[in-house]
Design a protein around this motif. Sequence first.
Motif, PDB file in Angstrom:
ATOM      1  N   VAL A 168       0.878  -1.168   0.000  1.00  0.00           N
ATOM      2  CA  VAL A 168       0.000   0.000   0.000  1.00  0.00           C
ATOM      3  C   VAL A 168       0.911   1.211   0.000  1.00  0.00           C
ATOM      4  O   VAL A 168       1.717   1.390   0.901  1.00  0.00           O
ATOM      5  CB  VAL A 168      -0.919   0.002   1.241  1.00  0.00           C
ATOM      6  N   SER A 169       0.788   2.054  -1.031  1.00  0.00           N
ATOM      7  CA  SER A 169       1.730   3.165  -1.154  1.00  0.00           C
ATOM      8  C   SER A 169       1.124   4.533  -0.865  1.00  0.00           C
ATOM      9  O   SER A 169       1.856   5.501  -0.748  1.00  0.00           O
ATOM     10  CB  SER A 169       2.368   3.166  -2.544  1.00  0.00           C
ATOM     11  N   THR A 170      -0.192   4.594  -0.768  1.00  0.00           N
ATOM     12  CA  THR A 170      -0.811   5.882  -0.448  1.00  0.00           C
ATOM     13  C   THR A 170      -1.861   5.697   0.645  1.00  0.00           C
ATOM     14  O   THR A 170      -2.352   4.590   0.871  1.00  0.00           O
ATOM     15  CB  THR A 170      -1.499   6.522  -1.678  1.00  0.00           C
ATOM     16  N   LYS A 171      -2.223   6.779   1.297  1.00  0.00           N
ATOM     17  CA  LYS A 171      -3.237   6.720   2.354  1.00  0.00           C
ATOM     18  C   LYS A 171      -4.604   6.341   1.807  1.00  0.00           C
ATOM     19  O   LYS A 171      -5.428   5.780   2.513  1.00  0.00           O
ATOM     20  CB  LYS A 171      -3.327   8.063   3.067  1.00  0.00           C
ATOM     21  N   GLU A 172      -4.847   6.634   0.537  1.00  0.00           N
ATOM     22  CA  GLU A 172      -6.138   6.348  -0.066  1.00  0.00           C
ATOM     23  C   GLU A 172      -6.312   4.883  -0.433  1.00  0.00           C
ATOM     24  O   GLU A 172      -7.425   4.424  -0.642  1.00  0.00           O
ATOM     25  CB  GLU A 172      -6.340   7.214  -1.320  1.00  0.00           C
ATOM     26  N   GLN A 173      -5.222   4.136  -0.552  1.00  0.00           N
ATOM     27  CA  GLN A 173      -5.304   2.736  -0.957  1.00  0.00           C
ATOM     28  C   GLN A 173      -5.735   1.859   0.209  1.00  0.00           C
ATOM     29  O   GLN A 173      -5.497   2.173   1.367  1.00  0.00           O
ATOM     30  CB  GLN A 173      -3.964   2.248  -1.501  1.00  0.00           C
ATOM     31  N   ASN A 174      -6.346   0.745  -0.136  1.00  0.00           N
ATOM     32  CA  ASN A 174      -6.822  -0.207   0.856  1.00  0.00           C
ATOM     33  C   ASN A 174      -6.250  -1.578   0.508  1.00  0.00           C
ATOM     34  O   ASN A 174      -6.346  -2.018  -0.630  1.00  0.00           O
ATOM     35  CB  ASN A 174      -8.354  -0.225   0.831  1.00  0.00           C
ATOM     36  N   GLU A 175      -5.688  -2.256   1.497  1.00  0.00           N
ATOM     37  CA  GLU A 175      -5.055  -3.547   1.250  1.00  0.00           C
ATOM     38  C   GLU A 175      -6.034  -4.712   1.169  1.00  0.00           C
ATOM     39  O   GLU A 175      -5.657  -5.814   0.761  1.00  0.00           O
ATOM     40  CB  GLU A 175      -3.993  -3.828   2.315  1.00  0.00           C
ATOM     41  N   ARG A 209      -8.457  -5.653  -0.875  1.00  0.00           N
ATOM     42  CA  ARG A 209      -8.601  -6.297  -2.191  1.00  0.00           C
ATOM     43  C   ARG A 209      -7.394  -7.190  -2.500  1.00  0.00           C
ATOM     44  O   ARG A 209      -7.543  -8.295  -3.026  1.00  0.00           O
ATOM     45  CB  ARG A 209      -8.745  -5.195  -3.251  1.00  0.00           C
ATOM     46  N   GLN A 210      -6.211  -6.720  -2.136  1.00  0.00           N
ATOM     47  CA  GLN A 210      -5.004  -7.512  -2.381  1.00  0.00           C
ATOM     48  C   GLN A 210      -4.952  -8.746  -1.473  1.00  0.00           C
ATOM     49  O   GLN A 210      -4.522  -9.815  -1.899  1.00  0.00           O
ATOM     50  CB  GLN A 210      -3.768  -6.656  -2.164  1.00  0.00           C
ATOM     51  N   ARG A 252      -1.279  -7.106  -8.705  1.00  0.00           N
ATOM     52  CA  ARG A 252      -1.583  -5.697  -8.901  1.00  0.00           C
ATOM     53  C   ARG A 252      -3.061  -5.550  -9.171  1.00  0.00           C
ATOM     54  O   ARG A 252      -3.590  -6.064 -10.177  1.00  0.00           O
ATOM     55  CB  ARG A 252      -0.797  -5.144 -10.078  1.00  0.00           C
ATOM     56  N   LYS A 279      -7.839  -0.671 -11.142  1.00  0.00           N
ATOM     57  CA  LYS A 279      -9.230  -0.201 -11.168  1.00  0.00           C
ATOM     58  C   LYS A 279      -9.743  -0.135 -12.574  1.00  0.00           C
ATOM     59  O   LYS A 279      -9.071   0.120 -13.500  1.00  0.00           O
ATOM     60  CB  LYS A 279      -9.325   1.183 -10.530  1.00  0.00           C
TER      61      LYS A 279
END
Length: 59
Positions: free
Chosen positions: A8-15, A17-18, A56, A59
Motif C-alpha cells: 500500500v503506497s498511499t493513504k487512499e489505498q486499501n489492502e 482487495r489484495q 496488482r 481499477k
Amino acid sequence: MEYGYVRVSTKEQNEDRQIIAMREFGVKDNNRFLSFCNVDQSVENTRLFDFIILYRAVK
C-alpha cells in the motif's frame, strides 16, 4: 511454499482487495507480508524455490 506481498503506497489505498486476491491464490495469511514501502522484508524470509506472489489490483 508461496509468500504474498501486499503493498500500500498511499493513504487512499486499501489492502483488503489484495489480501483477498492472495487468499484466492492460496497464500496462507501467515505467509503474507504487508508493506507500506518495499519488498525487502519478504525477500529476506524466503528460501531457494520459494515463490513470492505479487498481485496488482487495477481499477
